[in-house]
Design a protein around this motif. Structure first.
Motif, mmCIF file in Angstrom:
data_model
loop_
_atom_site.group_PDB
_atom_site.id
_atom_site.type_symbol
_atom_site.label_atom_id
_atom_site.label_comp_id
_atom_site.label_asym_id
_atom_site.label_seq_id
_atom_site.Cartn_x
_atom_site.Cartn_y
_atom_site.Cartn_z
ATOM 1 N N LEU A 1 16.145 -7.655 -3.897
ATOM 2 C CA LEU A 1 17.233 -7.917 -3.261
ATOM 3 C C LEU A 1 17.105 -8.792 -2.031
ATOM 4 C CD1 LEU A 1 19.195 -4.594 -3.323
ATOM 5 C CD2 LEU A 1 19.671 -6.494 -4.703
ATOM 6 N N GLY A 2 15.702 -9.167 -1.435
ATOM 7 C CA GLY A 2 15.308 -10.009 -0.668
ATOM 8 C C GLY A 2 15.900 -9.411 0.888
ATOM 9 N N ILE A 3 15.666 -7.897 0.926
ATOM 10 C CA ILE A 3 16.371 -7.581 1.987
ATOM 11 C C ILE A 3 15.255 -6.696 2.905
ATOM 12 C CG2 ILE A 3 18.897 -7.065 1.110
ATOM 13 C CD1 ILE A 3 17.951 -4.237 0.572
ATOM 14 N N GLY A 4 15.503 -6.332 4.273
ATOM 15 C CA GLY A 4 14.675 -5.678 5.255
ATOM 16 C C GLY A 4 13.258 -6.210 5.163
ATOM 17 N N GLU A 5 12.353 -5.419 5.526
ATOM 18 C CA GLU A 5 11.051 -5.923 5.551
ATOM 19 C C GLU A 5 10.132 -5.076 4.778
ATOM 20 O OE1 GLU A 5 9.697 -5.774 9.867
ATOM 21 O OE2 GLU A 5 11.210 -6.949 10.466
ATOM 22 N N PRO A 6 9.580 -5.527 3.780
ATOM 23 C CA PRO A 6 8.698 -5.042 2.780
ATOM 24 C C PRO A 6 7.289 -4.643 3.342
ATOM 25 C CG PRO A 6 9.685 -6.884 1.527
ATOM 26 C CD PRO A 6 9.946 -7.015 3.000
ATOM 27 N N LEU A 7 6.797 -3.650 2.955
ATOM 28 C CA LEU A 7 5.634 -2.839 3.517
ATOM 29 C C LEU A 7 4.370 -3.959 2.998
ATOM 30 C CD1 LEU A 7 6.001 0.863 3.032
ATOM 31 C CD2 LEU A 7 6.251 -0.596 5.139
ATOM 32 N N ILE A 8 4.484 -5.236 3.367
ATOM 33 C CA ILE A 8 3.390 -6.137 2.842
ATOM 34 C C ILE A 8 2.468 -6.472 4.188
ATOM 35 C CG2 ILE A 8 2.773 -8.667 2.648
ATOM 36 C CD1 ILE A 8 5.541 -8.647 1.224
ATOM 37 N N GLY A 9 1.217 -6.017 4.046
ATOM 38 C CA GLY A 9 0.230 -6.000 5.199
ATOM 39 C C GLY A 9 0.285 -4.686 5.945
ATOM 40 N N LYS A 10 1.100 -3.471 5.445
ATOM 41 C CA LYS A 10 1.286 -2.387 6.235
ATOM 42 C C LYS A 10 1.046 -1.334 5.185
ATOM 43 C CE LYS A 10 5.076 -4.268 9.021
ATOM 44 N NZ LYS A 10 6.476 -4.158 9.264
ATOM 45 N N LEU A 11 0.506 -0.267 5.912
ATOM 46 C CA LEU A 11 0.351 1.062 4.931
ATOM 47 C C LEU A 11 0.859 2.141 5.541
ATOM 48 C CD1 LEU A 11 -1.337 2.463 2.478
ATOM 49 C CD2 LEU A 11 -3.175 2.897 4.301
ATOM 50 N N VAL A 12 1.645 2.836 4.978
ATOM 51 C CA VAL A 12 2.506 3.924 5.431
ATOM 52 C C VAL A 12 1.692 5.044 4.992
ATOM 53 C CG1 VAL A 12 4.540 5.380 5.411
ATOM 54 C CG2 VAL A 12 4.731 2.925 5.636
ATOM 55 N N LEU A 13 1.640 6.134 5.986
ATOM 56 C CA LEU A 13 0.880 7.359 5.603
ATOM 57 C C LEU A 13 1.912 8.555 5.927
ATOM 58 C CD1 LEU A 13 -2.319 6.755 7.661
ATOM 59 C CD2 LEU A 13 -1.780 6.472 5.046
ATOM 60 N N TYR A 14 2.272 9.223 4.884
ATOM 61 C CA TYR A 14 3.000 10.516 5.061
ATOM 62 C C TYR A 14 2.152 11.900 5.088
ATOM 63 C CZ TYR A 14 6.630 13.903 3.356
ATOM 64 O OH TYR A 14 7.048 14.964 3.115
ATOM 65 N N ASP A 15 2.628 12.654 5.866
ATOM 66 C CA ASP A 15 2.058 13.863 6.242
ATOM 67 C C ASP A 15 3.053 14.968 5.985
ATOM 68 O OD1 ASP A 15 0.783 16.560 6.676
ATOM 69 O OD2 ASP A 15 -0.215 15.507 8.187
ATOM 70 N N SER A 16 3.224 15.708 4.800
ATOM 71 C CA SER A 16 4.385 16.531 4.845
ATOM 72 C C SER A 16 4.180 17.724 5.606
ATOM 73 C CB SER A 16 4.243 17.078 3.241
ATOM 74 O OG SER A 16 3.334 17.964 2.961
ATOM 75 N N LEU A 17 3.097 18.171 6.096
ATOM 76 C CA LEU A 17 3.032 19.449 7.055
ATOM 77 C C LEU A 17 3.436 19.155 8.392
ATOM 78 C CD1 LEU A 17 -0.534 20.496 5.829
ATOM 79 C CD2 LEU A 17 1.446 21.313 4.846
ATOM 80 N N THR A 18 3.586 17.981 8.720
ATOM 81 C CA THR A 18 4.069 17.700 10.191
ATOM 82 C C THR A 18 5.572 16.815 9.985
ATOM 83 O OG1 THR A 18 2.671 15.634 10.329
ATOM 84 C CG2 THR A 18 1.833 17.864 11.118
ATOM 85 N N VAL A 19 5.813 16.553 8.631
ATOM 86 C CA VAL A 19 6.692 15.534 8.328
ATOM 87 C C VAL A 19 6.768 14.351 9.442
ATOM 88 C CG1 VAL A 19 9.168 15.476 8.142
ATOM 89 C CG2 VAL A 19 8.128 17.672 8.159
ATOM 90 N N SER A 20 5.769 13.557 9.036
ATOM 91 C CA SER A 20 5.247 12.471 9.939
ATOM 92 C C SER A 20 5.101 11.275 8.980
ATOM 93 C CB SER A 20 4.132 12.533 10.971
ATOM 94 O OG SER A 20 2.934 12.968 10.269
ATOM 95 N N LEU A 21 5.745 9.932 9.458
ATOM 96 C CA LEU A 21 5.398 8.722 8.774
ATOM 97 C C LEU A 21 4.523 7.889 9.754
ATOM 98 C CD1 LEU A 21 8.665 7.904 6.706
ATOM 99 C CD2 LEU A 21 6.375 8.424 6.008
ATOM 100 N N GLN A 22 3.439 7.464 9.398
ATOM 101 C CA GLN A 22 2.563 6.344 10.292
ATOM 102 C C GLN A 22 2.525 5.036 9.485
ATOM 103 O OE1 GLN A 22 -1.099 8.336 11.862
ATOM 104 N NE2 GLN A 22 -0.157 10.257 11.877
#
Length: 209
Positions: free
Chosen positions: A188-209
């Motif tokens: 759709l060409g919307i927002g900022e895709p995660l190009i050059g970014k790595l999202v890390l998800y930790d379910s035990l602390t419910v955190s996104l980095q």
């Protein structure tokens, strides 16, 4: 209209592929290719929610096709029971606008990355392990690729075998939904895709980095 005209390839119809396929189908992607050579087993079902007990022993792509067609009969599905290899990868990928990596081994991931970079097609990456997950978008035209993050395939035994470790069954759902979101943003060409970014998800602390 953009989504209806779009064509996406999802490689893997398991834990990550299940939510990706459900939400892309629900969004109305016009054409979706599904690649998986595996069969449905009972141990899959806690996390691979596109399948059910009636599909045990059958091909994952056929099981997924039945469920997804019922969700949205307007979508055209191309199902492939062959394993993605160097011989068929370019043929399967070249007509797609976005490819989604829902695999569970680095060899296939590296092949996907190589072909997508060559064809200049964005690759939406996702990975899970135990209580954690990762998401990124590798687009060779606008940023780094998987080889920039992992230069070489690790030696045997260096990476834990996912079959021998437990996995919280909700983690693939979270990561798969994030992957599906990145696909929609790209199309759709919307927002900022995660190009050059790595999202890390930790379910035990419910955190996104």
């Amino acid at each position: 209209e953009k989504l209806k005209q779009a064509s996406v390839l999802v490689v893997g119809a398991g834990g990550l592929g299940s939510p990706v396929l459900y939400y892309l189908t629900g969004a109305g992607i016009g054409r979706i290719g599904i690649v998986d050579d595996d069969k449905v087993s009972l141990s899959n079902l806690p996390r691979q929610v596109v399948h059910n007990t009636g599909s045990l022993g059958g091909n994952k792509v056929d099981s997924a096709l039945e469920q997804l067609s019922a969700l949205n009969p307007e979508v055209i599905f191309d199902v492939h029971t062959d394993r993605l290899t160097r011989n068929n990868a370019e043929y399967l990928i070249r007509e797609r606008q976005v490819v989604v990596d829902c695999t569970d081994n680095l060899e296939t991931r590296f092949l996907l990355n190589e072909v997508c970079a060559h064809l200049e097609i964005p690759l939406v990456y996702g990975a899970v392990f135990e209580f954690e997950g990762q998401v990124s978008v590798f687009d060779a035209k606008r940023g780094p690729c998987l080889r920039c993050m992992i230069q070489d395939i690790p030696q045997p035994g260096a990476v834990p075998d996912p079959e021998r470790h437990g996995l919280l069954n909700t983690v693939p759902g979270v990561i798969g939904m994030l992957q599906a979101t990145e696909v929609l943003k790209l199309l759709l060409g919307i927002g900022e895709p995660l190009i050059g970014k790595l999202v890390l998800y930790d379910s035990l602390t419910v955190s996104l980095q």
